[in-house]
Design a protein around this motif. Structure first.
Motif, PDB file in Angstrom:
ATOM      1  N   ILE A  80     -37.226  -2.092   2.114  1.00 61.42           N
ATOM      2  CA  ILE A  80     -35.901  -1.878   2.701  1.00 61.42           C
ATOM      3  C   ILE A  80     -34.830  -1.935   1.612  1.00 61.42           C
ATOM      4  CG2 ILE A  80     -34.165  -2.881   4.238  1.00 61.42           C
ATOM      5  CD1 ILE A  80     -36.450  -3.722   6.085  1.00 61.42           C
ATOM      6  N   GLY A  81     -35.015  -2.835   0.648  1.00 57.98           N
ATOM      7  CA  GLY A  81     -34.067  -2.902  -0.462  1.00 57.98           C
ATOM      8  C   GLY A  81     -34.060  -1.619  -1.266  1.00 57.98           C
ATOM      9  N   PHE A  82     -35.239  -1.090  -1.569  1.00 59.25           N
ATOM     10  CA  PHE A  82     -35.320   0.178  -2.294  1.00 59.25           C
ATOM     11  C   PHE A  82     -34.718   1.312  -1.473  1.00 59.25           C
ATOM     12  CE2 PHE A  82     -39.246  -1.260  -4.907  1.00 59.25           C
ATOM     13  CZ  PHE A  82     -38.412  -1.973  -5.751  1.00 59.25           C
ATOM     14  N   HIS A  83     -34.957   1.276  -0.170  1.00 60.44           N
ATOM     15  CA  HIS A  83     -34.383   2.285   0.716  1.00 60.44           C
ATOM     16  C   HIS A  83     -32.856   2.241   0.660  1.00 60.44           C
ATOM     17  CE1 HIS A  83     -33.672   4.795   4.206  1.00 60.44           C
ATOM     18  NE2 HIS A  83     -33.091   3.796   4.839  1.00 60.44           N
ATOM     19  N   GLY A  84     -32.297   1.031   0.565  1.00 62.53           N
ATOM     20  CA  GLY A  84     -30.851   0.903   0.425  1.00 62.53           C
ATOM     21  C   GLY A  84     -30.352   1.532  -0.858  1.00 62.53           C
ATOM     22  N   ALA A  85     -31.113   1.373  -1.947  1.00 66.39           N
ATOM     23  CA  ALA A  85     -30.715   1.982  -3.219  1.00 66.39           C
ATOM     24  C   ALA A  85     -30.724   3.503  -3.113  1.00 66.39           C
ATOM     25  CB  ALA A  85     -31.662   1.522  -4.327  1.00 66.39           C
ATOM     26  N   ILE A  86     -31.760   4.050  -2.490  1.00 55.40           N
ATOM     27  CA  ILE A  86     -31.842   5.501  -2.315  1.00 55.40           C
ATOM     28  C   ILE A  86     -30.710   5.993  -1.415  1.00 55.40           C
ATOM     29  CG2 ILE A  86     -33.268   7.377  -1.394  1.00 55.40           C
ATOM     30  CD1 ILE A  86     -35.725   5.680  -2.143  1.00 55.40           C
ATOM     31  N   THR A  87     -30.407   5.236  -0.369  1.00 58.12           N
ATOM     32  CA  THR A  87     -29.310   5.596   0.535  1.00 58.12           C
ATOM     33  C   THR A  87     -27.979   5.596  -0.203  1.00 58.12           C
ATOM     34  OG1 THR A  87     -30.508   4.657   2.417  1.00 58.12           O
ATOM     35  CG2 THR A  87     -28.138   4.993   2.673  1.00 58.12           C
ATOM     36  N   ALA A  88     -27.759   4.596  -1.067  1.00 62.52           N
ATOM     37  CA  ALA A  88     -26.509   4.531  -1.830  1.00 62.52           C
ATOM     38  C   ALA A  88     -26.362   5.748  -2.734  1.00 62.52           C
ATOM     39  CB  ALA A  88     -26.475   3.246  -2.656  1.00 62.52           C
ATOM     40  N   ILE A  89     -27.438   6.143  -3.386  1.00 59.65           N
ATOM     41  CA  ILE A  89     -27.401   7.311  -4.268  1.00 59.65           C
ATOM     42  C   ILE A  89     -27.025   8.561  -3.475  1.00 59.65           C
ATOM     43  CG2 ILE A  89     -28.803   8.838  -5.711  1.00 59.65           C
ATOM     44  CD1 ILE A  89     -30.431   6.339  -6.501  1.00 59.65           C
ATOM     45  N   ARG A  90     -27.673   8.743  -2.333  1.00 61.88           N
ATOM     46  CA  ARG A  90     -27.418   9.930  -1.513  1.00 61.88           C
ATOM     47  C   ARG A  90     -25.998   9.922  -0.951  1.00 61.88           C
ATOM     48  NH1 ARG A  90     -31.879  10.382   2.906  1.00 61.88           N
ATOM     49  NH2 ARG A  90     -30.869  12.422   3.186  1.00 61.88           N
ATOM     50  N   ALA A  91     -25.526   8.741  -0.536  1.00 62.47           N
ATOM     51  CA  ALA A  91     -24.178   8.654   0.032  1.00 62.47           C
ATOM     52  C   ALA A  91     -23.116   8.958  -1.026  1.00 62.47           C
ATOM     53  CB  ALA A  91     -23.950   7.267   0.623  1.00 62.47           C
ATOM     54  N   ILE A  92     -23.279   8.408  -2.220  1.00 62.48           N
ATOM     55  CA  ILE A  92     -22.315   8.663  -3.296  1.00 62.48           C
ATOM     56  C   ILE A  92     -22.295  10.146  -3.643  1.00 62.48           C
ATOM     57  CG2 ILE A  92     -21.846   8.265  -5.737  1.00 62.48           C
ATOM     58  CD1 ILE A  92     -22.796   5.396  -5.327  1.00 62.48           C
ATOM     59  N   ARG A  93     -23.469  10.762  -3.699  1.00 66.46           N
ATOM     60  CA  ARG A  93     -23.521  12.202  -4.009  1.00 66.46           C
ATOM     61  C   ARG A  93     -22.837  13.017  -2.913  1.00 66.46           C
ATOM     62  NH1 ARG A  93     -25.966  15.822  -7.210  1.00 66.46           N
ATOM     63  NH2 ARG A  93     -26.479  17.854  -6.320  1.00 66.46           N
ATOM     64  N   ALA A  94     -23.069  12.658  -1.643  1.00 60.75           N
ATOM     65  CA  ALA A  94     -22.467  13.398  -0.535  1.00 60.75           C
ATOM     66  C   ALA A  94     -20.944  13.235  -0.535  1.00 60.75           C
ATOM     67  CB  ALA A  94     -23.057  12.920   0.792  1.00 60.75           C
ATOM     68  N   VAL A  95     -20.460  12.022  -0.778  1.00 57.41           N
ATOM     69  CA  VAL A  95     -19.020  11.793  -0.837  1.00 57.41           C
ATOM     70  C   VAL A  95     -18.410  12.527  -2.026  1.00 57.41           C
ATOM     71  CG1 VAL A  95     -17.254  10.035  -1.277  1.00 57.41           C
ATOM     72  CG2 VAL A  95     -19.053   9.602   0.405  1.00 57.41           C
ATOM     73  N   GLY A  96     -19.142  12.566  -3.137  1.00 56.13           N
ATOM     74  CA  GLY A  96     -18.641  13.255  -4.318  1.00 56.13           C
ATOM     75  C   GLY A  96     -18.430  14.743  -4.115  1.00 56.13           C
ATOM     76  N   ARG A  97     -19.121  15.320  -3.151  1.00 54.78           N
ATOM     77  CA  ARG A  97     -18.960  16.749  -2.877  1.00 54.78           C
ATOM     78  C   ARG A  97     -17.709  17.056  -2.071  1.00 54.78           C
ATOM     79  NH1 ARG A  97     -25.209  17.939  -0.960  1.00 54.78           N
ATOM     80  NH2 ARG A  97     -26.159  17.944  -3.039  1.00 54.78           N
ATOM     81  N   LEU A  98     -17.101  16.025  -1.479  1.00 54.50           N
ATOM     82  CA  LEU A  98     -15.896  16.231  -0.681  1.00 54.50           C
ATOM     83  C   LEU A  98     -14.686  16.433  -1.591  1.00 54.50           C
ATOM     84  CD1 LEU A  98     -16.448  13.412   1.973  1.00 54.50           C
ATOM     85  CD2 LEU A  98     -17.060  15.837   2.179  1.00 54.50           C
ATOM     86  N   ASP A  99     -13.603  16.919  -0.990  1.00 54.40           N
ATOM     87  CA  ASP A  99     -12.357  17.094  -1.738  1.00 54.40           C
ATOM     88  C   ASP A  99     -11.726  15.732  -1.957  1.00 54.40           C
ATOM     89  OD1 ASP A  99     -12.618  19.840  -1.833  1.00 54.40           O
ATOM     90  OD2 ASP A  99     -11.573  20.148   0.079  1.00 54.40           O
TER      91      ASP A  99
END
Length: 358
Positions: free
Chosen positions: A168-187
């Motif tokens: 679950i901890g590793f899953h949180g790390a992967i989720t953080a990476i994906r969330a930061i990338r998705a937010v970075g694509r926004l204006d």
């Protein structure tokens, strides 16, 4: 109160700890260790009680260190789920051109974290349980009777629980990476006057470093992993698991901060070009007024002065944008990063010299 404090989209560990807080005392971190964190302590205690005569001190120390990961793991998961990730959402909204889009992205990945953890946790747990099961020969040297011995199944239960919590901890790390990338694509916009001195990007660094720090707790298991790798069999699988851990802990910080820096550079360049173009346009107009046929025209003179002042204002903004640091690293973040890196290194060295003194 956080926008997400009353959110039902929490992983089951967080919901369990929240429920315990309503029944006992509102100390979630403490209750996380005293409830779910007790499970590995009980299982380790049973294993020690039934095999204590055949256990070398090196294994006992390594096992106790590994046990601490699922002891503090539930509390760490709760903290990331309820405090760290919602704070990222709140701080990122300040920089977003469309705040609701940020909420939609973070809500999506919060749901992903709470409901899809099994996608990584199941294969990860299967890997670590499989490593222990395949190393039955080593455990027989510790006094375990074999696959039919209930003591070995107690240890497999411990391993399964350890795999669940760390997965679950590793899953949180992967989720953080994906969330930061998705937010970075926004204006997004950069605020050169933001108090963090990083254009407002420190929120990315904080999410990344907190995620890295939390999963770096897994380094407590490295001595036990190296014991199984050197004294047991199937060392390739052991080092595969260690390799996955090292890759996740490195990528969890390096990738999101580098990606956001790249996006921020592009945003800053667009802002600089916008002001550069405006400055040139105003300079041409001001020069035309200065070179006009009616230099004594008061209105023209005032217009020229106004344009010169606007040019100076745009130049000040240009310099502010040009000078702001866009890599989301503050001194505090760097200190936490160094500590997260040094922790695994410490336990590798600890394991190396452990056998010399025990």
């Amino acid at each position: 109160m956080s926008r997400r404090d009353d959110s039902p989209d929490r992983i089951w560990i967080s919901r369990f700890i929240d429920y315990a807080c309503t029944q006992f005392v509102d100390r979630p971190l403490l209750l996380g260790c005293l409830t779910l964190g007790v499970v590995p302590v009980v299982l380790t205690g049973i294993f020690f009680a039934l095999t204590y005569r055949g256990l070398p001190r090196q294994f006992i120390v390594a096992q106790l260190l590994a046990m601490m990961v699922p002891v503090v793991g539930p509390a760490a998961i709760w903290y990331w789920d309820v405090r760290v990730f919602p704070r990222f959402d709140e701080q990122t909204v300040e920089l977003a051109m469309n705040p609701e889009a940020v909420h939609q992205v973070t809500d999506h990945y919060k749901q992903v974290f709470s409901s899809r953890y099994w996608l990584f946790t199941v294969p990860w747990t299967a890997l670590v349980v499989g490593i222990v099961a395949l190393n039955i020969g080593y455990f027989e040297t510790l006094g375990v009777g074999g696959l039919g011995d209930p003591v070995f199944w107690v240890y497999l239960l411990f391993t399964g629980w350890w795999g669940l919590i760390t997965g679950i901890g590793f899953h949180g790390a992967i989720t953080a990476i994906r969330a930061i990338r998705a937010v970075g694509r926004l204006d997004m916009e950069i605020d050169p006057l933001h108090p963090d001195g990083l254009g407002g990007l420190s929120n990315v660094g904080h999410l990344a470093i907190w995620t890295t720090m939390l999963i770096s707790l897994g380094s407590l298991t490295l001595p036990l992993a190296f014991i199984l790798g050197t004294e047991g069999g199937y060392s390739a699988l052991v080092y595969l698991a260690v390799g996955i851990y090292v890759v996740v802990i490195a990528v969890s910080f390096i990738y999101p901060t580098a990606y956001v820096n790249q996006r921020a550079q592009a945003i800053r360049e667009a802002e600089l070009e916008k002001r550069r173009s405006k400055i040139r346009q105003l300079q041409n107009h001001a020069n035309d007024l200065a070179d006009g046929d009616r230099p004594s025209d008061q209105a023209a003179t005032m217009d020229e002065v106004a344009k010169r002042l606007e040019i100076q204002r745009l130049r000040d903004e240009f310099n502010e944008y040009a000078q702001v640091s866009l890599y989301p690293l503050s001194i505090g973040i760097i200190v936490r990063l160094v500590s997260s890196i040094l922790l695994p290194v410490f336990f590798i060295l600890f394991e190396t010299f452990l056998g010399r003194f025990l």
